[in-house]
Design a protein around this motif. Structure first.
Motif, PDB file in Angstrom:
ATOM      1  N   ARG A   1       0.845  -1.207   0.000  1.00 27.74           N
ATOM      2  CA  ARG A   1       0.000   0.000   0.000  1.00 27.74           C
ATOM      3  C   ARG A   1       0.873   1.247   0.000  1.00 27.74           C
ATOM      4  O   ARG A   1       0.607   2.204  -0.743  1.00 27.74           O
ATOM      5  CB  ARG A   1      -0.925  -0.008   1.223  1.00 27.74           C
ATOM      6  CG  ARG A   1      -1.842   1.227   1.294  1.00 27.74           C
ATOM      7  CD  ARG A   1      -2.877   1.087   2.403  1.00 27.74           C
ATOM      8  NE  ARG A   1      -2.371   1.412   3.714  1.00 27.74           N
ATOM      9  CZ  ARG A   1      -2.381   2.638   4.241  1.00 27.74           C
ATOM     10  NH1 ARG A   1      -2.835   3.674   3.534  1.00 27.74           N
ATOM     11  NH2 ARG A   1      -1.923   2.843   5.462  1.00 27.74           N
ATOM     12  N   PHE A   2       1.892   1.223   0.830  1.00 25.34           N
ATOM     13  CA  PHE A   2       2.796   2.374   0.862  1.00 25.34           C
ATOM     14  C   PHE A   2       3.479   2.584  -0.490  1.00 25.34           C
ATOM     15  O   PHE A   2       3.491   3.696  -1.025  1.00 25.34           O
ATOM     16  CB  PHE A   2       3.858   2.182   1.944  1.00 25.34           C
ATOM     17  CG  PHE A   2       4.944   3.224   1.904  1.00 25.34           C
ATOM     18  CD1 PHE A   2       4.671   4.538   2.237  1.00 25.34           C
ATOM     19  CD2 PHE A   2       6.228   2.892   1.504  1.00 25.34           C
ATOM     20  CE1 PHE A   2       5.659   5.511   2.179  1.00 25.34           C
ATOM     21  CE2 PHE A   2       7.223   3.853   1.441  1.00 25.34           C
ATOM     22  CZ  PHE A   2       6.940   5.172   1.777  1.00 25.34           C
ATOM     23  N   LEU A   3       4.031   1.525  -1.054  1.00 24.44           N
ATOM     24  CA  LEU A   3       4.739   1.654  -2.324  1.00 24.44           C
ATOM     25  C   LEU A   3       3.820   2.184  -3.423  1.00 24.44           C
ATOM     26  O   LEU A   3       4.241   3.001  -4.257  1.00 24.44           O
ATOM     27  CB  LEU A   3       5.333   0.305  -2.727  1.00 24.44           C
ATOM     28  CG  LEU A   3       6.481  -0.212  -1.845  1.00 24.44           C
ATOM     29  CD1 LEU A   3       6.868  -1.624  -2.269  1.00 24.44           C
ATOM     30  CD2 LEU A   3       7.680   0.711  -1.909  1.00 24.44           C
ATOM     31  N   ASN A   4       2.587   1.724  -3.434  1.00 24.23           N
ATOM     32  CA  ASN A   4       1.647   2.150  -4.472  1.00 24.23           C
ATOM     33  C   ASN A   4       1.306   3.632  -4.377  1.00 24.23           C
ATOM     34  O   ASN A   4       0.909   4.243  -5.379  1.00 24.23           O
ATOM     35  CB  ASN A   4       0.370   1.312  -4.402  1.00 24.23           C
ATOM     36  CG  ASN A   4       0.499  -0.001  -5.149  1.00 24.23           C
ATOM     37  OD1 ASN A   4       0.786  -0.035  -6.342  1.00 24.23           O
ATOM     38  ND2 ASN A   4       0.293  -1.111  -4.448  1.00 24.23           N
ATOM     39  N   HIS A   5       1.444   4.229  -3.201  1.00 18.39           N
ATOM     40  CA  HIS A   5       1.098   5.639  -3.022  1.00 18.39           C
ATOM     41  C   HIS A   5       2.321   6.555  -2.935  1.00 18.39           C
ATOM     42  O   HIS A   5       2.173   7.776  -3.023  1.00 18.39           O
ATOM     43  CB  HIS A   5       0.253   5.821  -1.753  1.00 18.39           C
ATOM     44  CG  HIS A   5      -1.141   5.300  -1.873  1.00 18.39           C
ATOM     45  ND1 HIS A   5      -1.461   3.984  -1.624  1.00 18.39           N
ATOM     46  CD2 HIS A   5      -2.299   5.914  -2.233  1.00 18.39           C
ATOM     47  CE1 HIS A   5      -2.761   3.799  -1.818  1.00 18.39           C
ATOM     48  NE2 HIS A   5      -3.297   4.956  -2.182  1.00 18.39           N
ATOM     49  N   ALA A   6       3.525   5.985  -2.774  1.00 22.97           N
ATOM     50  CA  ALA A   6       4.695   6.802  -2.446  1.00 22.97           C
ATOM     51  C   ALA A   6       5.324   7.487  -3.651  1.00 22.97           C
ATOM     52  O   ALA A   6       6.023   8.479  -3.500  1.00 22.97           O
ATOM     53  CB  ALA A   6       5.737   5.947  -1.740  1.00 22.97           C
ATOM     54  N   ARG A   7       5.136   6.953  -4.849  1.00 23.51           N
ATOM     55  CA  ARG A   7       5.718   7.524  -6.072  1.00 23.51           C
ATOM     56  C   ARG A   7       7.228   7.707  -5.931  1.00 23.51           C
ATOM     57  O   ARG A   7       7.785   8.781  -6.154  1.00 23.51           O
ATOM     58  CB  ARG A   7       5.047   8.868  -6.415  1.00 23.51           C
ATOM     59  CG  ARG A   7       3.562   8.755  -6.720  1.00 23.51           C
ATOM     60  CD  ARG A   7       2.879  10.109  -6.817  1.00 23.51           C
ATOM     61  NE  ARG A   7       3.503  10.961  -7.831  1.00 23.51           N
ATOM     62  CZ  ARG A   7       3.890  12.214  -7.606  1.00 23.51           C
ATOM     63  NH1 ARG A   7       3.742  12.762  -6.399  1.00 23.51           N
ATOM     64  NH2 ARG A   7       4.429  12.937  -8.573  1.00 23.51           N
ATOM     65  N   LEU A   8       7.907   6.632  -5.585  1.00 21.88           N
ATOM     66  CA  LEU A   8       9.357   6.675  -5.414  1.00 21.88           C
ATOM     67  C   LEU A   8      10.052   6.574  -6.765  1.00 21.88           C
ATOM     68  O   LEU A   8       9.609   5.854  -7.653  1.00 21.88           O
ATOM     69  CB  LEU A   8       9.816   5.536  -4.500  1.00 21.88           C
ATOM     70  CG  LEU A   8       9.196   5.503  -3.104  1.00 21.88           C
ATOM     71  CD1 LEU A   8       9.720   4.312  -2.318  1.00 21.88           C
ATOM     72  CD2 LEU A   8       9.478   6.803  -2.357  1.00 21.88           C
ATOM     73  N   ASP A   9      11.167   7.269  -6.894  1.00 21.99           N
ATOM     74  CA  ASP A   9      11.924   7.244  -8.142  1.00 21.99           C
ATOM     75  C   ASP A   9      12.797   6.002  -8.259  1.00 21.99           C
ATOM     76  O   ASP A   9      13.110   5.564  -9.373  1.00 21.99           O
ATOM     77  CB  ASP A   9      12.810   8.486  -8.237  1.00 21.99           C
ATOM     78  CG  ASP A   9      11.989   9.747  -8.423  1.00 21.99           C
ATOM     79  OD1 ASP A   9      11.619  10.047  -9.569  1.00 21.99           O
ATOM     80  OD2 ASP A   9      11.715  10.426  -7.420  1.00 21.99           O
ATOM     81  N   ALA A  10      13.241   5.470  -7.146  1.00 22.67           N
ATOM     82  CA  ALA A  10      14.092   4.275  -7.156  1.00 22.67           C
ATOM     83  C   ALA A  10      13.792   3.464  -5.907  1.00 22.67           C
ATOM     84  O   ALA A  10      13.615   4.022  -4.811  1.00 22.67           O
ATOM     85  CB  ALA A  10      15.567   4.652  -7.210  1.00 22.67           C
ATOM     86  N   ILE A  11      13.730   2.151  -6.075  1.00 23.50           N
ATOM     87  CA  ILE A  11      13.369   1.257  -4.974  1.00 23.50           C
ATOM     88  C   ILE A  11      14.320   0.064  -4.981  1.00 23.50           C
ATOM     89  O   ILE A  11      14.462  -0.621  -5.993  1.00 23.50           O
ATOM     90  CB  ILE A  11      11.918   0.741  -5.111  1.00 23.50           C
ATOM     91  CG1 ILE A  11      10.926   1.905  -5.118  1.00 23.50           C
ATOM     92  CG2 ILE A  11      11.587  -0.241  -3.991  1.00 23.50           C
ATOM     93  CD1 ILE A  11       9.499   1.485  -5.484  1.00 23.50           C
ATOM     94  N   GLY A  12      14.951  -0.176  -3.857  1.00 28.17           N
ATOM     95  CA  GLY A  12      15.758  -1.380  -3.682  1.00 28.17           C
ATOM     96  C   GLY A  12      15.034  -2.334  -2.755  1.00 28.17           C
ATOM     97  O   GLY A  12      14.536  -1.917  -1.699  1.00 28.17           O
ATOM     98  N   VAL A  13      14.930  -3.597  -3.139  1.00 21.69           N
ATOM     99  CA  VAL A  13      14.217  -4.584  -2.333  1.00 21.69           C
ATOM    100  C   VAL A  13      15.162  -5.736  -2.013  1.00 21.69           C
ATOM    101  O   VAL A  13      15.833  -6.264  -2.913  1.00 21.69           O
ATOM    102  CB  VAL A  13      12.969  -5.127  -3.059  1.00 21.69           C
ATOM    103  CG1 VAL A  13      12.156  -6.017  -2.115  1.00 21.69           C
ATOM    104  CG2 VAL A  13      12.111  -3.991  -3.581  1.00 21.69           C
TER     105      VAL A  13
END
Length: 489
Positions: A357-369
């Protein structure tokens, strides 16, 4: 005249390690060593290792073994391990990896030339027994600066050295030698960390948090500008704590404008910020100071409250989204990146759904998982509720797919924006650089549709016309090249 001793530095891991390698290079060159790029051309290959997670450790061991394979086939006579893995494991690494002719810890850095000469001459320098470096400095941050001189702090080398001690020595020369011609360089802001995240072992081998003095950071930045650097990236384990041991937790807010005013510097970037320590004043400076990139490398790690508490971290989905709203309210074009751990002990399907839910709303430019795995010596390694490896792998794949889709969508949102691109390479493959929302190595890049008259180190304004995943395609604006008078974004 005897033949010069040659050494190659092979650097793995983060930007902090890159700074440490350049300090080692400065020390070695000042003592007469010739630096070469290829380990095959060196008498000694020094591998600056990473000891953060299992994959990084494996890469470090592979690099040491690869360098060892050169012995007997060329010039290379010795292979030496330095860096975090060497500091963290010491004798244990030396015994497990006899292919390394030496394992040197941080305390050896000041005498690196003598150590390498001993090893090259066939002598043995005993690897150290690891110790908890958090115990080397006082518990109270206010008392640490007085003790700092007695503790090895890689990347904290002094400035204002006597002429001739450092390469291209000038009135602000640090004990550092650049290992490439990139227009971007990292500068150590601090070392160590006082946080006690249950999954992280870094404080045990990097030590307690200690800030560099602003004058040293400024002098090193001026020296780098004299070497042709256009962008500096401030690095440490936690930049939001800068100044707390110097009596001013808001010191970063006053230092950033001074760094941005250094002649020749076009962009200042701050890495690794703790969400729980973000201050309104710091957000203001990062979003409004000319030549300071509105860039937020925020270490969220998760967003489900139960998982965050188990990690000894703070916040939740809604608080994190409020923080992002505050940032974008001041700078809509701001870049935001973060890393996340999935499969942490006790993580439920509901927790994972909260992270999504957070990721879907955060609009991050880069994500490391990253998938959770036990790190020896950490509190989380003792936790119950460990998930099966196949469950962790499935969650990692699931969130990674989502992350890839989301950062591509975020890149598409930037179509039509005007960005300031620092050109980093011009060759037959094209003209590539980075905008203010893109940090080196981690956040994608910009392909410019035209490179006429451009060289590495130039700043150019361009309009985003397309995307390739997380990367942008941009068209330089007619007759407009960046200048130091413009804002760095």
């Amino acid at each position: 005249m005897p033949e010069r001793r040659t050494v190659a530095l092979v650097t793995l891991g983060c930007a902090r390690n890159e700074v440490d390698s350049e300090e080692l290079a400065g020390r070695l060159e000042a003592d007469g060593w010739q630096l070469v790029e290829d380990a095959a051309d060196a008498d000694v290959a020094v591998v600056n290792t990473c000891g953060f997670v299992d994959a990084a450790k494996k890469d470090s061991v592979d690099a040491l073994l690869e360098a060892n394979d050169l012995k007997g086939h060329g010039r290379t006579q010795a292979v030496v391990a330095v860096g975090c893995m060497a500091e963290r494991y010491g004798k244990e690494l030396a015994e497990a990896l006899p292919e390394a002719d030496g394992v040197l810890g941080f305390d050896d850095y000041a005498d690196i030339s003598d150590r390498l000469q001993t090893i090259l001459s066939g002598g043995i320098h005993a690897a150290h027994t690891p110790r908890d470096r958090r115990k080397l400095l006082p518990i109270s941050p206010a008392e640490r600066q007085e003790s700092a001189a007695a503790v090895a702090l890689p990347g904290h080398g002094p400035t204002d050295l006597p002429e001739g001690l450092a390469p291209a020595s000038g009135p602000r020369a640090p004990l550092r030698r650049r290992l490439d011609g990139s227009p971007v360089a990292s500068v150590k802001l601090a070392s160590g960390c006082d946080r006690r995240c249950t999954f992280c072992a870094i404080p045990s081998f990097r030590g307690s948090f200690i800030s560099r003095r602003p004058s040293d950071v400024l002098n090193e930045t001026r020296w780098l500008a004299e070497q042709g650097v256009k962008e500096i990236m401030l690095v440490s384990e936690n930049n939001t704590s800068y100044g707390k041991d110097l009596g001013d937790i808001r010191l970063l807010e006053s230092l950033l404008p001074e760094l941005a005013d250094v002649d020749g510097i076009e962009r200042v970037r701050v890495s690794y910020l703790q969400p729980a320590e973000m201050r309104p004043g710091l957000i203001d400076v990062l979003t409004s100071t000319p030549k300071v990139a509105p860039y937020f490398d925020l270490s969220f790690q998760h967003s489900a409250p139960a998982v965050l508490r188990a990690m000894r971290r703070f916040g939740d989905t809604d608080r994190f989204l409020e923080l992002l709203d505050t940032i974008r309210g001041k700078a809509p074009e701001a870049g935001v990146r973060s890393n996340f751990i999935v499969g942490f002990p006790g993580e439920t399907e509901d927790d994972l759904a909260e992270l999504e839910r957070f990721l879907n709303h955060a609009r991050l430019d880069a994500i490391g998982v990253f998938g959770y795995s036990d790190e020896e010596g950490t509190e989380a390694a003792t936790y119950d509720g460990k998930l099966d490896e196949d469950v962790v792998a499935e969650r990692l794949a699931r969130v990674s797919r989502l992350a890839e889709e989301l950062v591509s969508q975020r890149a598409e949102e930037r179509i039509g924006e005007t960005v300031r691109v620092l050109v980093e390479s011009v060759d037959e493959d094209g003209v590539y650089g980075r905008a203010a929302h893109q940090a080196p190595e981690t956040d994608g890049q910009v392909l410019l549709t035209s490179g006429e008259g451009l060289t590495a180190g130039r700043m150019v304004e361009a309009k985003v016309v397309g995307t390739e995943g997380v990367d942008l395609v941009a068209e330089p604006l007619p007759g407009v090249l960046g200048s130091s008078e413009e804002a760095g974004r």
